[in-house]
Design a protein around this motif. Structure first.
Motif, PDB file in Angstrom:
ATOM      1  N   GLU A   6       0.829  -1.204   0.000  1.00 18.74           N
ATOM      2  CA  GLU A   6       0.000   0.000   0.000  1.00 18.74           C
ATOM      3  C   GLU A   6       0.867   1.260   0.000  1.00 18.74           C
ATOM      4  OE1 GLU A   6      -0.532  -2.494   2.325  1.00 18.74           O
ATOM      5  OE2 GLU A   6      -2.217  -3.380   1.247  1.00 18.74           O
ATOM      6  N   GLN A   7       1.965   1.228   0.743  1.00 16.76           N
ATOM      7  CA  GLN A   7       2.864   2.372   0.764  1.00 16.76           C
ATOM      8  C   GLN A   7       3.506   2.586  -0.602  1.00 16.76           C
ATOM      9  OE1 GLN A   7       5.313   1.079   4.061  1.00 16.76           O
ATOM     10  NE2 GLN A   7       4.568   2.769   5.327  1.00 16.76           N
ATOM     11  N   LYS A   8       3.866   1.495  -1.258  1.00 16.92           N
ATOM     12  CA  LYS A   8       4.449   1.602  -2.592  1.00 16.92           C
ATOM     13  C   LYS A   8       3.445   2.203  -3.564  1.00 16.92           C
ATOM     14  CE  LYS A   8       7.824  -2.124  -2.491  1.00 16.92           C
ATOM     15  NZ  LYS A   8       8.261  -3.379  -3.111  1.00 16.92           N
ATOM     16  N   GLN A   9       2.196   1.737  -3.508  1.00 14.71           N
ATOM     17  CA  GLN A   9       1.166   2.285  -4.384  1.00 14.71           C
ATOM     18  C   GLN A   9       0.965   3.772  -4.116  1.00 14.71           C
ATOM     19  OE1 GLN A   9      -2.334  -0.096  -3.879  1.00 14.71           O
ATOM     20  NE2 GLN A   9      -1.656  -1.655  -5.333  1.00 14.71           N
ATOM     21  N   GLU A  10       1.068   4.159  -2.862  1.00 17.39           N
ATOM     22  CA  GLU A  10       0.925   5.569  -2.505  1.00 17.39           C
ATOM     23  C   GLU A  10       2.044   6.408  -3.122  1.00 17.39           C
ATOM     24  OE1 GLU A  10       1.277   8.110   1.556  1.00 17.39           O
ATOM     25  OE2 GLU A  10       0.088   6.271   1.651  1.00 17.39           O
ATOM     26  N   GLY A  16       4.187   9.384  -9.347  1.00 20.55           N
ATOM     27  CA  GLY A  16       4.122   8.852 -10.702  1.00 20.55           C
ATOM     28  C   GLY A  16       2.856   9.267 -11.416  1.00 20.55           C
ATOM     29  N   LYS A  17       2.562   8.542 -12.477  1.00 22.04           N
ATOM     30  CA  LYS A  17       1.367   8.856 -13.254  1.00 22.04           C
ATOM     31  C   LYS A  17       0.113   8.285 -12.601  1.00 22.04           C
ATOM     32  CE  LYS A  17       4.134   9.109 -17.364  1.00 22.04           C
ATOM     33  NZ  LYS A  17       5.134   8.237 -17.884  1.00 22.04           N
ATOM     34  N   SER A  18       0.198   7.062 -12.094  1.00 25.32           N
ATOM     35  CA  SER A  18      -0.923   6.445 -11.386  1.00 25.32           C
ATOM     36  C   SER A  18      -0.367   5.406 -10.415  1.00 25.32           C
ATOM     37  CB  SER A  18      -1.881   5.792 -12.377  1.00 25.32           C
ATOM     38  OG  SER A  18      -1.301   4.640 -12.943  1.00 25.32           O
ATOM     39  N   ALA A  19      -1.253   4.857  -9.578  1.00 26.00           N
ATOM     40  CA  ALA A  19      -0.816   3.851  -8.600  1.00 26.00           C
ATOM     41  C   ALA A  19      -0.416   2.550  -9.284  1.00 26.00           C
ATOM     42  CB  ALA A  19      -1.925   3.599  -7.594  1.00 26.00           C
ATOM     43  N   ASP A  21       1.001   2.369 -12.350  1.00 21.14           N
ATOM     44  CA  ASP A  21       2.156   2.573 -13.229  1.00 21.14           C
ATOM     45  C   ASP A  21       3.441   2.530 -12.410  1.00 21.14           C
ATOM     46  OD1 ASP A  21       3.777   3.086 -15.349  1.00 21.14           O
ATOM     47  OD2 ASP A  21       3.283   5.201 -15.510  1.00 21.14           O
ATOM     48  N   THR A  22       3.913   1.324 -12.123  1.00 20.87           N
ATOM     49  CA  THR A  22       5.096   1.169 -11.282  1.00 20.87           C
ATOM     50  C   THR A  22       6.381   1.385 -12.063  1.00 20.87           C
ATOM     51  OG1 THR A  22       5.128  -1.205 -11.686  1.00 20.87           O
ATOM     52  CG2 THR A  22       3.949  -0.437  -9.729  1.00 20.87           C
ATOM     53  N   GLY A  23       6.299   1.563 -13.357  1.00 22.58           N
ATOM     54  CA  GLY A  23       7.489   1.769 -14.169  1.00 22.58           C
ATOM     55  C   GLY A  23       7.814   3.221 -14.408  1.00 22.58           C
ATOM     56  N   SER A  24       6.987   4.127 -13.890  1.00 21.28           N
ATOM     57  CA  SER A  24       7.248   5.547 -14.129  1.00 21.28           C
ATOM     58  C   SER A  24       8.540   5.960 -13.432  1.00 21.28           C
ATOM     59  CB  SER A  24       6.083   6.402 -13.644  1.00 21.28           C
ATOM     60  OG  SER A  24       5.995   6.347 -12.245  1.00 21.28           O
ATOM     61  N   ILE A  29      12.048   6.967  -8.663  1.00 23.13           N
ATOM     62  CA  ILE A  29      12.988   7.850  -7.970  1.00 23.13           C
ATOM     63  C   ILE A  29      12.495   8.127  -6.555  1.00 23.13           C
ATOM     64  CG2 ILE A  29      13.952  10.177  -7.937  1.00 23.13           C
ATOM     65  CD1 ILE A  29      13.983  10.018 -11.031  1.00 23.13           C
ATOM     66  N   ALA A  30      11.198   8.344  -6.395  1.00 19.43           N
ATOM     67  CA  ALA A  30      10.634   8.577  -5.059  1.00 19.43           C
ATOM     68  C   ALA A  30      10.820   7.350  -4.172  1.00 19.43           C
ATOM     69  CB  ALA A  30       9.159   8.939  -5.176  1.00 19.43           C
ATOM     70  N   LEU A  31      10.611   6.168  -4.732  1.00 21.35           N
ATOM     71  CA  LEU A  31      10.792   4.937  -3.976  1.00 21.35           C
ATOM     72  C   LEU A  31      12.259   4.737  -3.597  1.00 21.35           C
ATOM     73  CD1 LEU A  31       9.255   2.488  -2.890  1.00 21.35           C
ATOM     74  CD2 LEU A  31       9.751   1.337  -5.041  1.00 21.35           C
ATOM     75  N   PHE A  32      13.170   4.996  -4.532  1.00 26.68           N
ATOM     76  CA  PHE A  32      14.603   4.909  -4.234  1.00 26.68           C
ATOM     77  C   PHE A  32      14.965   5.870  -3.106  1.00 26.68           C
ATOM     78  CE2 PHE A  32      15.675   3.592  -8.864  1.00 26.68           C
ATOM     79  CZ  PHE A  32      15.435   2.263  -8.561  1.00 26.68           C
TER      80      PHE A  32
END
Length: 89
Positions: A6-10, A16-19, A21-24, A29-32
């Protein structure tokens, strides 16, 4: 684990573009950045943890490459992301 799905989707929904779209690039960069901050705190308490130190350096390199890619593709998104994540002083 310290980061739930859920945190990753947030992260991907916010930056990113949407929850979904994990490839944006912006979401990655935000996750890193989140992971780098987490590992930095760990390294302050555990200075001799060489495995974590190596992982931290790899993440910093990945983020640097992703930022360079974003800068070459869309300078405005790059500037917005830098400001939102407080990466530059």
């Amino acid at each position: 684990m310290y980061l739930t799905a859920e945190q990753k989707q947030e992260f991907f929904a916010t930056y990113g573009k949407s929850a979904k779209d994990t490839g944006s690039t912006e979401g990655q960069i935000a996750l890193f950045t989140y992971r780098i901050n987490h590992l930095t705190e760990h390294m302050k308490a555990n200075k001799k943890d060489v495995g974590t130190q190596r992982s931290l350096l790899q993440l910093v390199g990945k983020r640097r490459n992703a930022l360079a890619y974003l800068k070459s593709k869309d300078i405005e998104k790059y500037r917005e992301l830098i400001k939102a994540l407080n990466l530059r002083k």
